[in-house]
Design a protein around this motif. Structure first.
Motif, PDB file in Angstrom:
ATOM      1  N   LEU A  10     -86.147  38.104   4.185  1.00  0.00           N
ATOM      2  CA  LEU A  10     -84.875  38.461   4.802  1.00  0.00           C
ATOM      3  C   LEU A  10     -84.281  37.257   5.535  1.00  0.00           C
ATOM      4  N   ILE A  11     -85.133  36.514   6.250  1.00  0.00           N
ATOM      5  CA  ILE A  11     -84.673  35.310   6.952  1.00  0.00           C
ATOM      6  C   ILE A  11     -84.171  34.276   5.945  1.00  0.00           C
ATOM      7  N   CYS A  12     -84.899  34.108   4.852  1.00  0.00           N
ATOM      8  CA  CYS A  12     -84.509  33.126   3.843  1.00  0.00           C
ATOM      9  C   CYS A  12     -83.234  33.542   3.122  1.00  0.00           C
ATOM     10  N   PHE A  13     -83.007  34.847   2.988  1.00  0.00           N
ATOM     11  CA  PHE A  13     -81.750  35.310   2.412  1.00  0.00           C
ATOM     12  C   PHE A  13     -80.582  34.906   3.313  1.00  0.00           C
ATOM     13  N   GLY A  14     -80.778  35.049   4.627  1.00  0.00           N
ATOM     14  CA  GLY A  14     -79.755  34.592   5.570  1.00  0.00           C
ATOM     15  C   GLY A  14     -79.551  33.089   5.485  1.00  0.00           C
ATOM     16  N   LEU A  15     -80.658  32.340   5.324  1.00  0.00           N
ATOM     17  CA  LEU A  15     -80.559  30.891   5.185  1.00  0.00           C
ATOM     18  C   LEU A  15     -79.820  30.519   3.898  1.00  0.00           C
ATOM     19  N   LEU A  16     -80.048  31.295   2.836  1.00  0.00           N
ATOM     20  CA  LEU A  16     -79.355  31.045   1.568  1.00  0.00           C
ATOM     21  C   LEU A  16     -77.847  31.239   1.731  1.00  0.00           C
ATOM     22  N   LEU A  17     -77.453  32.284   2.441  1.00  0.00           N
ATOM     23  CA  LEU A  17     -76.029  32.494   2.702  1.00  0.00           C
ATOM     24  C   LEU A  17     -75.465  31.341   3.529  1.00  0.00           C
ATOM     25  N   ALA A  18     -76.239  30.898   4.527  1.00  0.00           N
ATOM     26  CA  ALA A  18     -75.794  29.767   5.350  1.00  0.00           C
ATOM     27  C   ALA A  18     -75.638  28.517   4.501  1.00  0.00           C
ATOM     28  N   PHE A  19     -76.538  28.321   3.539  1.00  0.00           N
ATOM     29  CA  PHE A  19     -76.467  27.163   2.645  1.00  0.00           C
ATOM     30  C   PHE A  19     -75.121  27.118   1.924  1.00  0.00           C
ATOM     31  N   PHE A  20     -74.695  28.252   1.370  1.00  0.00           N
ATOM     32  CA  PHE A  20     -73.445  28.284   0.617  1.00  0.00           C
ATOM     33  C   PHE A  20     -72.232  28.149   1.544  1.00  0.00           C
ATOM     34  N   VAL A  21     -72.320  28.725   2.738  1.00  0.00           N
ATOM     35  CA  VAL A  21     -71.213  28.591   3.693  1.00  0.00           C
ATOM     36  C   VAL A  21     -71.059  27.132   4.121  1.00  0.00           C
ATOM     37  N   ILE A  22     -72.196  26.475   4.426  1.00  0.00           N
ATOM     38  CA  ILE A  22     -72.153  25.071   4.833  1.00  0.00           C
ATOM     39  C   ILE A  22     -71.592  24.203   3.707  1.00  0.00           C
ATOM     40  N   ALA A  23     -72.041  24.471   2.468  1.00  0.00           N
ATOM     41  CA  ALA A  23     -71.548  23.709   1.321  1.00  0.00           C
ATOM     42  C   ALA A  23     -70.044  23.894   1.155  1.00  0.00           C
ATOM     43  N   ALA A  24     -69.573  25.133   1.309  1.00  0.00           N
ATOM     44  CA  ALA A  24     -68.140  25.398   1.152  1.00  0.00           C
ATOM     45  C   ALA A  24     -67.327  24.712   2.243  1.00  0.00           C
ATOM     46  N   LEU A  25     -67.787  24.799   3.486  1.00  0.00           N
ATOM     47  CA  LEU A  25     -67.036  24.207   4.599  1.00  0.00           C
ATOM     48  C   LEU A  25     -66.980  22.693   4.510  1.00  0.00           C
ATOM     49  N   THR A  26     -68.116  22.070   4.168  1.00  0.00           N
ATOM     50  CA  THR A  26     -68.107  20.608   4.063  1.00  0.00           C
ATOM     51  C   THR A  26     -67.270  20.171   2.864  1.00  0.00           C
ATOM     52  N   GLY A  27     -67.267  20.987   1.794  1.00  0.00           N
ATOM     53  CA  GLY A  27     -66.426  20.663   0.649  1.00  0.00           C
ATOM     54  C   GLY A  27     -64.949  20.721   1.000  1.00  0.00           C
ATOM     55  N   VAL A  28     -64.545  21.766   1.733  1.00  0.00           N
ATOM     56  CA  VAL A  28     -63.152  21.887   2.159  1.00  0.00           C
ATOM     57  C   VAL A  28     -62.781  20.743   3.093  1.00  0.00           C
ATOM     58  N   GLU A  29     -63.684  20.414   4.011  1.00  0.00           N
ATOM     59  CA  GLU A  29     -63.404  19.342   4.965  1.00  0.00           C
ATOM     60  C   GLU A  29     -63.218  18.007   4.257  1.00  0.00           C
TER      61      GLU A  29
END
Length: 291
Positions: A175-194
């Motif tokens: 469950l923790i790693c699933f949350g980390l996986l979501l964070a991974f994609f959010v971080i990738a999206a935000l840095t890509g937009v930036e």
């Protein structure tokens, strides 16, 4: 008993893990990396001739060696996904993966210096560049060497003799790693937009490396959460200390990612040695008779 939402998240994580680890996925990754590599070289060649010299509004480099750095970055992103999925299976193995990723980050930073040498390469007037390259590459080799030693010293022991406690702990990790996986994609999206919104004036930060800095920060929180979850399965102080020490290694790796040349390698090597010392002491503690 896990609730329906929790169970759905865990099941989704397990399906994604199986898909990512499949042979077909590995072959696809290899093909895409090769396509991206040769495509980057071709685009840079066009930029050298004044054709297609921008990408999404940003100037393209004219040194072919820049393609190597880009591909290493893509490889690091794939390795980071391996880390997220692997953490659910074994925290200790995941730490070894973190060290491997950091060794690749150091190599990537060393390769980042290559375009500064010009094309054709000019070594005579760039002693400072060569020195940074050597320092980062040497740090990468030392961290990788420590990772090999870490793997040899590592011993896998069940966290508890009670099957229900182990099952609950494994479910919580997923469950923790699933949350980390979501964070991974959010971080990738935000840095890509930036990366697309910052001015292309040559002063913007290395956003691909900024991604790893933020991702390793998220890793720290995930590590601590897993340590707290492990308390429900064991009261063995050596196990709890080991897991907190692993979280501390992640903290030092995060500091190393943001550190300037020379300091980054030193911090990374220190973190790797801390990991080696931790697994060696944990092995000694596990071998002691318990009365």
């Amino acid at each position: 008993m896990a609730g329906p939402v929790t169970q759905t998240a865990i099941s989704a994580f397990e399906r994604l893990e199986r898909a990512w680890a499949s042979d077909g996925s590995r072959r696809t990754q290899s093909r895409l990396l090769l396509i991206a590599f040769f495509g980057s070289i071709g685009w840079i060649e066009l930029a050298r001739h004044g054709i297609a010299d921008t990408f999404l509004g940003r100037p393209m480099p004219t040194n072919h060696l820049a393609a190597i750095s880009w591909i290493v970055t893509l490889l690091l992103i794939a390795e980071s996904l391996d880390l997220v999925f692997g953490m659910a299976a074994s925290v200790s193995n995941a730490l070894g993966k973190q060290l491997q990723i950091f060794s690749l980050v150091l190599l990537r930073k060393s390769l980042d210096e290559l375009p500064h040498l010009g094309e054709p390469v000019d070594v005579a007037h760039h002693a400072d560049v060569i020195l940074r390259m050597v320092a980062d590459a040497a740090g990468a080799v030392l961290v990788f060497g420590a990772t090999v030693l870490y793997a040899r010293l590592l011993r896998h022991e069940p966290i508890s003799d009670v099957a229900d406690d182990v099952d609950r702990f494994v479910a919580t990790k997923k469950l923790i790693c699933f949350g980390l996986l979501l964070a991974f994609f959010v971080i990738a999206a935000l840095t890509g937009v930036e990366s697309l919104t910052l001015p292309a004036d040559g002063t913007s930060p290395k956003l691909d490396l900024a991604f790893f800095e933020v991702f390793f920060t998220a890793l720290i929180f995930a590590d601590v959460a897993i340590v707290l979850a492990s308390i429900g399965a064991t009261k063995d102080h050596s196990v709890i200390f080991r897991n907190f020490a692993f979280a501390t290694v992640t903290v030092f790796l995060r500091l190393a990612l943001a550190a300037p040349p020379f300091y980054n390698g030193a911090l990374g090597v220190g973190a790797a040695l801390l990991a080696v010392a931790t697994v060696w002491l944990s092995g000694r503690a596990a071998s002691e008779p318990r009365g």
